[in-house]
Design a protein around this motif. Structure first.
Motif, mmCIF file in Angstrom:
data_model
loop_
_atom_site.group_PDB
_atom_site.id
_atom_site.type_symbol
_atom_site.label_atom_id
_atom_site.label_comp_id
_atom_site.label_asym_id
_atom_site.label_seq_id
_atom_site.Cartn_x
_atom_site.Cartn_y
_atom_site.Cartn_z
ATOM 1 N N ALA A 283 17.484 -2.581 17.787
ATOM 2 C CA ALA A 283 16.261 -2.248 17.049
ATOM 3 C C ALA A 283 15.652 -0.965 17.596
ATOM 4 C CB ALA A 283 15.245 -3.386 17.156
ATOM 5 N N HIS A 284 14.903 -0.277 16.738
ATOM 6 C CA HIS A 284 14.160 0.922 17.146
ATOM 7 C C HIS A 284 12.791 0.867 16.493
ATOM 8 C CE1 HIS A 284 13.134 5.074 18.122
ATOM 9 N NE2 HIS A 284 12.723 5.186 16.872
ATOM 10 N N SER A 285 11.746 1.061 17.281
ATOM 11 C CA SER A 285 10.388 1.047 16.736
ATOM 12 C C SER A 285 9.677 2.357 17.015
ATOM 13 C CB SER A 285 9.572 -0.114 17.334
ATOM 14 O OG SER A 285 9.228 0.153 18.682
ATOM 15 N N THR A 286 8.713 2.661 16.165
ATOM 16 C CA THR A 286 7.820 3.800 16.348
ATOM 17 C C THR A 286 6.392 3.283 16.228
ATOM 18 O OG1 THR A 286 9.427 5.309 15.336
ATOM 19 C CG2 THR A 286 7.156 6.080 15.504
ATOM 20 N N GLY B 174 8.216 5.975 20.800
ATOM 21 C CA GLY B 174 9.426 5.354 20.273
ATOM 22 C C GLY B 174 9.964 4.355 21.287
ATOM 23 N N VAL B 175 10.432 3.213 20.806
ATOM 24 C CA VAL B 175 11.008 2.179 21.676
ATOM 25 C C VAL B 175 12.362 1.753 21.117
ATOM 26 C CG1 VAL B 175 10.791 -0.191 22.531
ATOM 27 C CG2 VAL B 175 8.788 1.306 22.488
ATOM 28 N N ASP B 176 13.370 1.770 21.974
ATOM 29 C CA ASP B 176 14.686 1.232 21.625
ATOM 30 C C ASP B 176 14.879 -0.107 22.323
ATOM 31 O OD1 ASP B 176 15.980 3.301 19.958
ATOM 32 O OD2 ASP B 176 15.675 4.556 21.735
ATOM 33 N N VAL B 177 15.402 -1.074 21.578
ATOM 34 C CA VAL B 177 15.714 -2.390 22.129
ATOM 35 C C VAL B 177 17.229 -2.509 22.239
ATOM 36 C CG1 VAL B 177 15.474 -4.884 21.846
ATOM 37 C CG2 VAL B 177 13.637 -3.364 21.074
ATOM 38 N N TYR B 178 17.707 -2.714 23.462
ATOM 39 C CA TYR B 178 19.140 -2.808 23.727
ATOM 40 C C TYR B 178 19.510 -4.220 24.179
ATOM 41 C CZ TYR B 178 19.230 2.330 23.787
ATOM 42 O OH TYR B 178 19.134 3.659 23.459
ATOM 43 N N GLN B 179 20.731 -4.616 23.834
ATOM 44 C CA GLN B 179 21.266 -5.879 24.336
ATOM 45 C C GLN B 179 22.654 -5.658 24.927
ATOM 46 O OE1 GLN B 179 20.718 -8.912 21.111
ATOM 47 N NE2 GLN B 179 19.086 -9.591 22.490
ATOM 48 N N TYR B 180 23.043 -6.595 25.797
ATOM 49 C CA TYR B 180 24.307 -6.495 26.520
ATOM 50 C C TYR B 180 25.142 -7.741 26.229
ATOM 51 C CZ TYR B 180 21.942 -2.736 29.010
ATOM 52 O OH TYR B 180 21.279 -1.575 29.328
ATOM 53 N N PRO B 181 25.840 -7.755 25.085
ATOM 54 C CA PRO B 181 26.615 -8.944 24.711
ATOM 55 C C PRO B 181 27.739 -9.264 25.682
ATOM 56 C CG PRO B 181 27.080 -7.107 23.228
ATOM 57 C CD PRO B 181 25.897 -6.706 24.047
ATOM 58 N N ASP B 182 28.232 -8.252 26.416
ATOM 59 C CA ASP B 182 29.315 -8.484 27.374
ATOM 60 C C ASP B 182 28.803 -8.551 28.811
ATOM 61 O OD1 ASP B 182 31.307 -8.483 25.360
ATOM 62 O OD2 ASP B 182 31.250 -6.293 25.325
ATOM 63 N N SER C 237 6.273 -3.087 24.743
ATOM 64 C CA SER C 237 6.798 -1.926 25.446
ATOM 65 C C SER C 237 6.071 -0.655 25.018
ATOM 66 C CB SER C 237 8.303 -1.786 25.180
ATOM 67 O OG SER C 237 8.827 -0.653 25.831
ATOM 68 N N ALA C 238 5.806 -0.511 23.717
ATOM 69 C CA ALA C 238 5.103 0.672 23.221
ATOM 70 C C ALA C 238 3.688 0.735 23.750
ATOM 71 C CB ALA C 238 5.092 0.660 21.688
ATOM 72 N N GLU C 239 3.009 -0.391 23.766
ATOM 73 C CA GLU C 239 1.628 -0.405 24.230
ATOM 74 C C GLU C 239 1.542 -0.109 25.725
ATOM 75 O OE1 GLU C 239 -2.187 -2.959 22.922
ATOM 76 O OE2 GLU C 239 -0.583 -4.131 23.821
ATOM 77 N N MET C 240 2.512 -0.586 26.487
ATOM 78 C CA MET C 240 2.511 -0.319 27.919
ATOM 79 C C MET C 240 2.762 1.162 28.200
ATOM 80 S SD MET C 240 4.553 -3.674 29.353
ATOM 81 C CE MET C 240 4.395 -3.178 31.077
ATOM 82 N N LEU D 214 7.018 10.516 21.969
ATOM 83 C CA LEU D 214 7.520 11.440 20.951
ATOM 84 C C LEU D 214 6.492 12.500 20.566
ATOM 85 C CD1 LEU D 214 9.283 8.855 18.597
ATOM 86 C CD2 LEU D 214 10.297 10.203 20.452
ATOM 87 N N ARG D 215 5.218 12.167 20.691
ATOM 88 C CA ARG D 215 4.168 13.130 20.382
ATOM 89 C C ARG D 215 2.942 12.809 21.224
ATOM 90 N NH1 ARG D 215 1.229 14.509 14.522
ATOM 91 N NH2 ARG D 215 -0.286 15.969 15.372
ATOM 92 N N ASP D 216 2.317 13.836 21.754
ATOM 93 C CA ASP D 216 1.120 13.658 22.572
ATOM 94 C C ASP D 216 0.066 14.651 22.102
ATOM 95 O OD1 ASP D 216 -0.664 12.901 24.485
ATOM 96 O OD2 ASP D 216 0.395 13.819 26.180
ATOM 97 N N GLY D 217 -0.576 14.344 20.971
ATOM 98 C CA GLY D 217 -1.551 15.249 20.381
ATOM 99 C C GLY D 217 -2.983 14.840 20.668
ATOM 100 N N GLY D 218 -3.899 15.637 20.181
ATOM 101 C CA GLY D 218 -5.308 15.366 20.416
ATOM 102 C C GLY D 218 -5.823 14.166 19.634
#
Length: 289
Positions: free
Chosen positions: A104-107, A86-94, A41-44, A76-80
């Motif tokens: 989970a959360h990745s950077t 940042g990527v959040d991973v969500y699940q729907y147990p219900d 997801s981050a790479e995309m 989160l940042r777009d520098g030179g």
């Protein structure tokens, strides 16, 4: 072994396959699957001319399960010279349509490529890595271990590359050579996603001792000086320390040409669910525990 994937895509969400299941408990997902999904997801979301992923960090807040899963990527940042996604991973147990749970959360840090600065610096030699030869369509990892001395003072011989995971159960330093599975069907993992997927085994190799693996990692940090040039990635345990039920393990990541970076995990005591590889066969969970 036929090529498969960790997830399938269904109506805007990801559904975990049997290849994503772990050995920790019923319906729980393994770390490589969750890390691979976040890295993809981050790479995309993060590509830009001249940038490449240099660091991936993921915090695994809670056990992911075989529930509908989605990801959300944020710039989160777009520098030179530095871009951060940042990527959040969500699940729907219900079920979909109910309140999601963030598992989970990745950077991911993307750095601008450039020439190296002048001067000479120490670097680990690339000559000490000797990965095995494995058929292209074989996705099962190979393992090896250094010689060690057991608690009775006896020398335990080194173990050459093998697919017999039970043979590696001991206190010797371990290494792995693996071809990561695709995240979704029909899509080969990118070099970055493959490196992250393999690096999650830093916890397995560092925390795996004479009675099994009794620590479970709550994070993963992958640092890459370059991306792997081969589809297979090696992981060699390089450092481990533990105290009061908390451990830190670091590995060297490498490809067929030599070292490419490191993997780092912290882990917590999970002895009540310890995985003993002499009695539990990972192939029963389709090779990717």
């Amino acid at each position: 072994m036929a090529t498969s994937s960790f997830f399938t895509e269904e109506d805007g969400h990801f559904a975990a396959t049997a290849f994503a299941l772990s050995l920790w408990g019923p319906r729980t997902l393994n770390g490589p699957a969750v890390c691979a999904l976040a890295a993809r997801s981050a790479e995309m979301a993060g590509p830009a001319d001249g940038f490449r992923p240099a660091r991936f960090t993921i915090d695994l807040f809670r056990a992911a399960r075989q529930d509908p899963t989605t990801t959300t990527a944020t710039l989160l940042r777009d520098g030179g010279r530095v871009r951060v996604i940042g990527v959040d991973v969500y699940q729907y147990p219900d079920g979909l349509g109910t309140d999601p749970v963030r598992v989970a959360h990745s950077t991911t840090v993307f750095l601008k490529s450039a020439g190296d600065p002048p001067g000479q610096r120490w670097s680990r030699e690339a000559t000490g890595f000797h990965p095995p030869v494995v058929a292209d369509d074989d996705f099962y990892p190979r393992f090896a271990a250094d010689a060690t001395i057991d608690s009775d003072g006896n020398v335990v011989a080194a173990i050459d590359w093998t697919s017999d995971i039970a043979a590696l159960q001991g206190s010797g330093r371990k290494r792995q050579w693996t071809r990561p599975l695709p995240v979704v069907p029909g899509e080969s993992p990118s070099p970055f996603v493959g490196a992250v997927t393999a690096a999650e085994s830093s916890s397995l190799l560092g925390n795996w001792g004479s009675t099994g693996i009794g620590f479970i990692n709550c994070d993963l940090t992958v640092a890459l000086a370059r991306l792997p040039r081969s589809v297979r990635v090696g992981v060699e345990s390089d450092f481990h320390v533990e105290n009061d039920g908390i451990s830190v393990s670091q590995s060297v990541l490498y490809d067929s040409a030599g070292p490419i970076g490191t993997g780092l995990v912290t882990a917590v005591n999970n002895a009540k669910a310890e995985i003993d590889f002499t009695t539990v066969k990972p192939e029963d969970r389709l090779r990717q525990a």
